[in-house]
Design a protein around this motif. Sequence first.
Motif: not given
Length: 600
Positions: A12-16, A258-266
């Motif tokens: 599980r990857v928590e999203s911020y 890159f961090d998965p959360i960062t990738v989701s923002k690009i």
Amino acid sequence: MTNQPDGGPVTRVESYQWPTGHVAHLTQNQQNALEAFKKLCEKKGYYAPASADSQTHASHDDETLLRYLRARKFIPQEAFAQFKDTEDWRNENELDTLYETIDIEEYENTRRVYPQWTGRRDKRGIPLYVYEVNHIDAKDVSAHNNAKEAKNAKQSVKSKTPRKMLRLFALYENLCRFVLPLCSAIPDREHAETPISQSNNIVDISKVSFAKFWSLRNHMSDASTLATAHYPETLDRIFVVGAPGFFNTVWEWAKRWFDPITVSKIFILNDKNILSTLEKYVDRENIPKKYGGTLDWSFGNMPFLEPGIADNLRWKIDVHENGHRTLPKGPIRWQYDENGDLVATAIGSEHGKPRNSVIAGLHPQAGVATLALSPGRDMSIILHREASRQEASPSTPTPTRPPTARQMTGGIATTAATTKINDANMNGSRPSESMSQDFAGTGAHTVPYRDTTNGHSYPPPDNRQGTSSTRFEQQQGTHAEDQLAAGTPYQRRDGAGERVAVMEPGTVGQAVKEHPMHNPEVDAQQPGYVEQAQHLAGQAVEQAKALPHTVLAAVGLGGKEGAGGETAPVREVRADPAVDGMDGKVVEEFLRSKTLSSVK
């Protein structure tokens, strides 16, 4: 027969992503981590809570502290390490003074080579910035930096951070001190109970050659490293537009770092999906015309304030550009007046004189969250608290963080180290060794003196004197090396008994010779033409691999160290022997083969 999972175990990857993990949208575990973080910072002397009667605010607001917690996955100990480094860095470089006094022309020239605010927001109320890399010329950046470095060399604070980087952080200070508090206070947005602490960025790399990317890599990556370390979690979505055809291939390979959360923002956009994608997050009237919207704004312009912002401000001065309301050039800060209203003031220096002009006012509405007016702590609160505690219990030591570079003493700005030196002189005793070290670190200067009674002198007796003090080092690597004796200029007495200084050789102090003396051992180790060609081929591939990092570094993401937690640590990149001797034309095909799917 049991089914086997295709790939590794799922975690599980928590999203911020906003507003999750922000004020008013915290889980119980996140709230507990925030409270633990506050206690840790207070214990170490880096945070002061609000007073019980609410007459004195906390040194930092919750949203500022949460930026560090989100960057470190809500681990208080790791967040404190970055928070402490940032507070010490701000203190060392006097960021507050820099923002208050920076020359307006210098600020404006710096603004033109970094992301610029359009004056608009996305659908959530988060400000939208644009960065057109093609407008940035590496020679102009270098020339501007060198000129300003020389001009301000005597005025710069003693710091490990180059002044050109400090000018960049004046822009980050503008984001945190003016733009984000302004966007937070505007009520016409979703989740008005949560402050705005991030920005969106459109990174336009259209018509940018690979050679230009390479020439700007240091300009971007250096800024990214420090920004990620000291302004964590100030970036939200990043839209990369105008990317060359091979960029998607390289990005698929590079995003694993890159961090998965960062990738989701690009978002990597092309001509076909640029407007449709941007419109999901930004209203068309707030998208510049260049990207399919209706906003008449171009890179280099001052912000074109949207009606929702301009209409909420009580303007004191009118500033217009191209027929619309905008802001004056230079830094701007918010401050509260006696009625609790926000007042925007243009600051900085103009023609060597400080500027302090009120621009507009804003009345905060009930139920709308506010953001701290500085990304650092309010030192006056901490000093007031420490003084109160010492008065209550003078014998009880209180943990305090290092003092600011300048403290107000009786209305006169003095440095802490200078006060120590003066106390020592009044006592008539020999200064301690630690005291001398503190004095040396302040950047202060004094006239030469010698105290034979206490055996103390400035500069030390063995220190080189005279005009050759620096030239002695400059001759290294030249034909004059080792020809100049220590302690020069050499003095002798003439026939009349008078001291005469002997001039040094004319070669001393010259730049390194264009044709230095040959060293047979070094010459034997020089690579041949074949080795040089193989090395250049490998460099071409590594440059292509580094392209995504360079693009993201343009907006302060993907730094070398990943200190802000927004990017995962970059793995060591080793040269691939498979590319030795490979022609540069097939670099893309080689990288594509590395990312092909194994599914038939």
